[in-house]
Write a protein that holds these residues in place. Sequence first.
Motif, PDB file in Angstrom:
ATOM      1  N   ARG A 267       0.864  -1.181   0.000  1.00 30.60           N
ATOM      2  CA  ARG A 267       0.000   0.000   0.000  1.00 30.60           C
ATOM      3  C   ARG A 267       0.900   1.230   0.000  1.00 30.60           C
ATOM      4  O   ARG A 267       1.846   1.322   0.786  1.00 30.60           O
ATOM      5  N   VAL A 268       0.583   2.164  -0.885  1.00 31.01           N
ATOM      6  CA  VAL A 268       1.392   3.366  -1.051  1.00 31.01           C
ATOM      7  C   VAL A 268       0.585   4.586  -0.640  1.00 31.01           C
ATOM      8  O   VAL A 268      -0.602   4.711  -0.982  1.00 31.01           O
ATOM      9  N   THR A 269       1.219   5.469   0.096  1.00 33.02           N
ATOM     10  CA  THR A 269       0.660   6.796   0.357  1.00 33.02           C
ATOM     11  C   THR A 269       1.606   7.808  -0.265  1.00 33.02           C
ATOM     12  O   THR A 269       2.813   7.779  -0.021  1.00 33.02           O
ATOM     13  N   ALA A 270       1.069   8.676  -1.117  1.00 29.38           N
ATOM     14  CA  ALA A 270       1.911   9.627  -1.843  1.00 29.38           C
ATOM     15  C   ALA A 270       1.164  10.926  -2.057  1.00 29.38           C
ATOM     16  O   ALA A 270      -0.073  10.965  -2.063  1.00 29.38           O
ATOM     17  N   GLU A 271       1.938  11.965  -2.246  1.00 30.37           N
ATOM     18  CA  GLU A 271       1.377  13.266  -2.609  1.00 30.37           C
ATOM     19  C   GLU A 271       1.888  13.621  -3.999  1.00 30.37           C
ATOM     20  O   GLU A 271       3.095  13.657  -4.234  1.00 30.37           O
ATOM     21  N   VAL A 272       0.972  13.866  -4.928  1.00 27.89           N
ATOM     22  CA  VAL A 272       1.325  14.171  -6.311  1.00 27.89           C
ATOM     23  C   VAL A 272       0.714  15.504  -6.686  1.00 27.89           C
ATOM     24  O   VAL A 272      -0.508  15.669  -6.639  1.00 27.89           O
ATOM     25  N   TYR A 273       1.574  16.447  -7.016  1.00 28.65           N
ATOM     26  CA  TYR A 273       1.125  17.800  -7.355  1.00 28.65           C
ATOM     27  C   TYR A 273       0.137  18.345  -6.312  1.00 28.65           C
ATOM     28  O   TYR A 273      -0.895  18.934  -6.623  1.00 28.65           O
ATOM     29  N   ILE A 296       3.020   7.614 -12.491  1.00 29.92           N
ATOM     30  CA  ILE A 296       1.940   8.605 -12.381  1.00 29.92           C
ATOM     31  C   ILE A 296       2.321   9.909 -13.078  1.00 29.92           C
ATOM     32  O   ILE A 296       1.519  10.500 -13.821  1.00 29.92           O
ATOM     33  N   LEU A 297       3.547  10.389 -12.863  1.00 26.91           N
ATOM     34  CA  LEU A 297       3.984  11.637 -13.494  1.00 26.91           C
ATOM     35  C   LEU A 297       4.035  11.504 -15.009  1.00 26.91           C
ATOM     36  O   LEU A 297       3.643  12.428 -15.749  1.00 26.91           O
ATOM     37  N   MET A 298       4.519  10.373 -15.495  1.00 28.66           N
ATOM     38  CA  MET A 298       4.575  10.173 -16.945  1.00 28.66           C
ATOM     39  C   MET A 298       3.179  10.089 -17.552  1.00 28.66           C
ATOM     40  O   MET A 298       2.906  10.672 -18.609  1.00 28.66           O
ATOM     41  N   LEU A 299       2.281   9.383 -16.901  1.00 24.56           N
ATOM     42  CA  LEU A 299       0.922   9.272 -17.428  1.00 24.56           C
ATOM     43  C   LEU A 299       0.231  10.633 -17.425  1.00 24.56           C
ATOM     44  O   LEU A 299      -0.486  10.980 -18.372  1.00 24.56           O
ATOM     45  N   ASP A 300       0.447  11.409 -16.373  1.00 26.50           N
ATOM     46  CA  ASP A 300      -0.128  12.753 -16.341  1.00 26.50           C
ATOM     47  C   ASP A 300       0.379  13.584 -17.521  1.00 26.50           C
ATOM     48  O   ASP A 300      -0.394  14.302 -18.162  1.00 26.50           O
ATOM     49  N   ALA A 301       1.670  13.462 -17.837  1.00 24.52           N
ATOM     50  CA  ALA A 301       2.239  14.212 -18.961  1.00 24.52           C
ATOM     51  C   ALA A 301       1.681  13.754 -20.296  1.00 24.52           C
ATOM     52  O   ALA A 301       1.688  14.513 -21.276  1.00 24.52           O
ATOM     53  N   LEU A 302       1.179  12.509 -20.345  1.00 18.77           N
ATOM     54  CA  LEU A 302       0.593  11.974 -21.568  1.00 18.77           C
ATOM     55  C   LEU A 302      -0.929  12.065 -21.548  1.00 18.77           C
ATOM     56  O   LEU A 302      -1.609  11.362 -22.288  1.00 18.77           O
ATOM     57  N   ASP A 303      -1.439  12.958 -20.696  1.00 19.05           N
ATOM     58  CA  ASP A 303      -2.876  13.279 -20.642  1.00 19.05           C
ATOM     59  C   ASP A 303      -3.729  12.114 -20.163  1.00 19.05           C
ATOM     60  O   ASP A 303      -4.847  11.885 -20.657  1.00 19.05           O
ATOM     61  N   VAL A 304      -3.211  11.377 -19.181  1.00 18.46           N
ATOM     62  CA  VAL A 304      -3.971  10.299 -18.556  1.00 18.46           C
ATOM     63  C   VAL A 304      -4.285  10.727 -17.123  1.00 18.46           C
ATOM     64  O   VAL A 304      -3.372  11.057 -16.364  1.00 18.46           O
ATOM     65  N   PRO A 305      -5.560  10.736 -16.711  1.00 23.53           N
ATOM     66  CA  PRO A 305      -5.916  11.182 -15.362  1.00 23.53           C
ATOM     67  C   PRO A 305      -5.269  10.324 -14.284  1.00 23.53           C
ATOM     68  O   PRO A 305      -5.023   9.127 -14.473  1.00 23.53           O
ATOM     69  N   VAL A 306      -5.016  10.914 -13.136  1.00 26.03           N
ATOM     70  CA  VAL A 306      -4.354  10.201 -12.061  1.00 26.03           C
ATOM     71  C   VAL A 306      -5.192   9.023 -11.592  1.00 26.03           C
ATOM     72  O   VAL A 306      -4.653   7.967 -11.207  1.00 26.03           O
ATOM     73  N   GLU A 307      -6.521   9.149 -11.634  1.00 28.58           N
ATOM     74  CA  GLU A 307      -7.372   8.031 -11.216  1.00 28.58           C
ATOM     75  C   GLU A 307      -7.147   6.818 -12.122  1.00 28.58           C
ATOM     76  O   GLU A 307      -7.150   5.672 -11.656  1.00 28.58           O
ATOM     77  N   THR A 308      -6.965   7.060 -13.411  1.00 26.02           N
ATOM     78  CA  THR A 308      -6.682   5.970 -14.351  1.00 26.02           C
ATOM     79  C   THR A 308      -5.313   5.375 -14.077  1.00 26.02           C
ATOM     80  O   THR A 308      -5.121   4.151 -14.137  1.00 26.02           O
ATOM     81  N   ALA A 309      -4.343   6.225 -13.771  1.00 25.62           N
ATOM     82  CA  ALA A 309      -3.005   5.744 -13.441  1.00 25.62           C
ATOM     83  C   ALA A 309      -3.037   4.833 -12.217  1.00 25.62           C
ATOM     84  O   ALA A 309      -2.395   3.767 -12.195  1.00 25.62           O
TER      85      ALA A 309
END
Length: 474
Positions: A267-273, A296-309
């Motif tokens: 289980r991961v806890t993280a803060e992203v942006y 997560i950062l790469m997917l965000d840069a490729l226009d993929v929502p964080v929920e999808t990531a």
Amino acid sequence: MPEPTPPLWTAQEIAVATGGRIEGGVFDANGLTYNSREIEPGDLFLALKGARDGHDFAASAFAAGAAGALVERPVDGGPCIVVPDTLHALEALGAAARDRAPHIRRGAVTGSVGKTSVTQAIKAGLDLAGPAHASIKSYNNHIGVPLTLARMHPSVERAVFEIGMNAPGEIGPLARMVQPHAACVTTVGPVHIEAFADGEAGVAAEKAAIFQGLGPGGLAVINGDNPWVELLHQAALRAGARVATFGSEPAHDARLIDFTPNPEGARVTAEVYGRTHVFPLRQSGFHWGLNSLAVILMLDALDVPVETALEALAHFEPLKGRGETRLVHLPKGAFTLIDESYNANPLSMKAGFLSLGAKPVERRGRRVVVLTDMLELGDQSEALHAGLATAIEAAAIDVVHAAGPQMRHLYDAISPERRGVWAGTAAALADQAADLAGPDDIVMVKGSNGSKASLVAAALLRLERDDTGGPPLK
């Protein structure tokens, strides 16, 4: 009725892209490969020259259903496109695939550790977001990268490419070929250092060359916990890129707050942006805390929502030889096998020991590592192998089995009570598989691909089949 999908390439398109001439008629190609044993009906066969001359296998490729062949001289069996140099033609075809589909968002990944797994985890997120394309296996070199580009159908929306190296000067040209919108360096460590006169500093500079492919405003994703972060950061700025960092400090764009292994993974806890997320992983290795943030950062840069990531990460299974975990049943009890046999270097070894040390064991169980030589470490090899002893002691590993002349340095450096079996080769150690594990043990097998750690992992799995007559259980 839906419109039929157009072919990946027509013969005319290939000829225009490569400057070749068509002989024997036109054709459509829906795939391409240089391996005649992998031909699917409708593929383009690439007659590349390497240890073997691909032209010698053209007949086999046509017999298997190849639609046409890219060659330097005409061959029998089917239509061809003749070019002066098939490798250069493949590069031109890859560039043409990139240029004909400017709408496709492209990412690229390199790093001393984790680039294949991170690439495939990004691909899992891209697949959830829409039609996507990615490197297969570890197709990350001067053939694999243009081949992956040339296989990219213009109908996809996003793509991710793995870029690797064995020597100086390899990553920059491949990155410029891909021209990614976002590029990631997972980490930098003492890997392939025998090819660099300045050792790890040279590796860091070579990894930083991936940012040469970024256009103005592209995103460089960098491991902020790595000692070479400033070198990477400056290389990204010289390329005109924006920078996003991931790591364990509050200043990072993606910050790892907690990583807790559990029976299902972690289980991961993280803060992203600035947003806090708690999410599960199927991976239990501690390095996957930071890997997940890179994804997560790469997917965000490729226009993929964080929920999808996060959904993709929650279902992403360890790749073969990169953390696969199996329960191996024996008459006297079962042991857990963690297969890390695909590759190894000092960074990934230490991460593996840390992860294994955190796993709970039953009262009679032990934490066991089975190690084969790490390769391409040059004149630092002896010290880097012996230096693993400190990490083994810190992780409270109970038993170390080892194979190979370099691992002998580690075997001699560890305390006697931790020494298990040593053998000159992985094959010899595999012959003693029955002596390497016992009931309730957790056994991690790790080593460089070239030192054949996979032979030991396979032998440990066969213990179950040999004793019970059934296949290994997942």
